[in-house]
Design an enzyme around this catalytic site. Structure first.
Site, PDB file in Angstrom:
ATOM      1  CG  HIS A  47      -1.841  -0.987   1.219  1.00  0.00           C
ATOM      2  ND1 HIS A  47      -3.011  -1.153   2.185  1.00  0.00           N
ATOM      3  CD2 HIS A  47      -2.052  -2.223   0.270  1.00  0.00           C
ATOM      4  CE1 HIS A  47      -3.941  -2.158   1.972  1.00  0.00           C
ATOM      5  NE2 HIS A  47      -3.355  -2.614   0.902  1.00  0.00           N
ATOM      6  CD  GLU A  49      -1.936   3.917   3.255  1.00  0.00           C
ATOM      7  OE1 GLU A  49      -1.573   3.456   2.219  1.00  0.00           O
ATOM      8  OE2 GLU A  49      -2.945   4.133   3.848  1.00  0.00           O
ATOM      9  CB  CYS A  77      -6.102  -0.568   5.490  1.00  0.00           C
ATOM     10  SG  CYS A  77      -4.746  -1.335   5.477  1.00  0.00           S
ATOM     11  CB  CYS A  80      -1.650   1.642   6.148  1.00  0.00           C
ATOM     12  SG  CYS A  80      -1.353   0.682   4.632  1.00  0.00           S
TER      13      CYS A  80
END
Lengths: 145, 145
Positions: A47, A49, A77, A80
Site C-alpha cells: 500500500h 503508506e 487500512c 497501514c
C-alpha cells in the site's frame, strides 16, 4: 496533499487502486512519495503508506519517523494504521473516508485501541473530494471494463 | 512450527525481537521462512509475518496466497493480521499469546471486524511454551543488559 494526489493518479494509470502517500520531515522536507503498487509488485502489503514509510525509514536510516507527518489520499487500512503507529508518525492527514476498508475511523479503529502504543494526531477530509473522485472514476471504469 | 521457532531463535541472535514465521503451500511445501528484522532493515514493517508473506508472494508471482497456511511463533499484531487477511491465508497457526500487542485475540481483533473481508481459520497455542520462553529470555536479557 497535491503530491499525494499526483501519486494516486499515477497509481491509477498503472492499473492500481489510486492511493498516494507522502512523508514530510519535521523541517518540512519531503522524505518519501509513494503510490499503491500491490499488483505491480505482487505484494499485498505494498500500500502507498507502507511503501512511503519504508522509503522514509531507509532515507533516514532509522526504524522510527519521529516528528514526521504522513499525507495520504484515503483513510489508512488497519495494516497501514498499525504501521503508522509503529513508525511513530506525528501527524496523519488523510483525504477520503473508507467505511469498507478503513482502520482509523472505521472497523478496527487502530488508534482507539488500548494496545496502540503511539497515537498520531489525525486530520481527515483533506482534499476529500479530489481523492474520492479518483477512486470513484477508477472503480467505475473497472466495472465497465 | 519447529522451523518458525528456529527463525525466532535466529532473530534473537541478531538482536531482534524473537519471532519467526513460515508459509506452507497447499501441497505442503515451505514457500518462505522469515524472522523479525525491524532493526537490521530499519523497517518498522519488517515483522516475520510480513517478510514471509512478501517472500511467498514473490515465490508464487501472485499477490494472494490462496490455500496457503502461515505458522508464526507469536500472536500477529494488527498490521500482520490485516496483511494475512489481504494475502488470503487459509489457516493461521500461532504460538504465544500477545495481550499487549496482539491483534487477533486482543486489541483490534482484526478478524472479528465486519470490515475484514477474508478471515483465516485460526489455531493458537502451538508450541506456546517454547515460543513464549524465547521471548521471555530475550526481554529478560535486555533488561539486564
Amino acid at each position: 496533499m497535491p503530491l499525494a494526489l499526483d501519486e494516486a493518479q499515477a497509481a491509477a494509470s498503472r492499473g492500481e487502486v489510486p492511493v498516494g502517500a507522502v512523508i514530510v520531515s519535521p523541517a518540512g522536507d519531503v522524505l518519501a512519495v509513494a503510490g499503491n503498487r500491490t499488483r505491480e509488485l505482487n505484494d499485498p502489503t505494498a500500500h502507498a503508506e507502507m511503501l512511503a514509510i519504508r522509503a522514509a525509514c531507509t532515507a533516514l536510516g532509522d526504524e522510527r519517523l519521529v516528528d514526521c507527518d504522513l499525507y495520504v489520499t484515503l483513510e489508512p487500512c488497519p495494516m497501514c494504521a498499525a504501521a503508522i503507529s509503529f513508525a511513530r508518525i506525528r501527524r496523519l492527514y488523510y483525504g477520503a473516508n473508507d467505511p469498507k476498508g478503513g482502520g482509523v475511523e472505521h472497523g478496527a479503529r487502530i488508534f482507539s485501541q488500548p494496545t496502540c502504543h503511539h497515537v498520531p494526531e489525525v486530520y481527515s477530509g483533506l482534499a476529500e473530494a479530489e481523492a474520492g473522485a479518483l477512486l470513484k472514476t477508477f472503480f467505475a471504469a473497472r466495472r465497465e471494463g
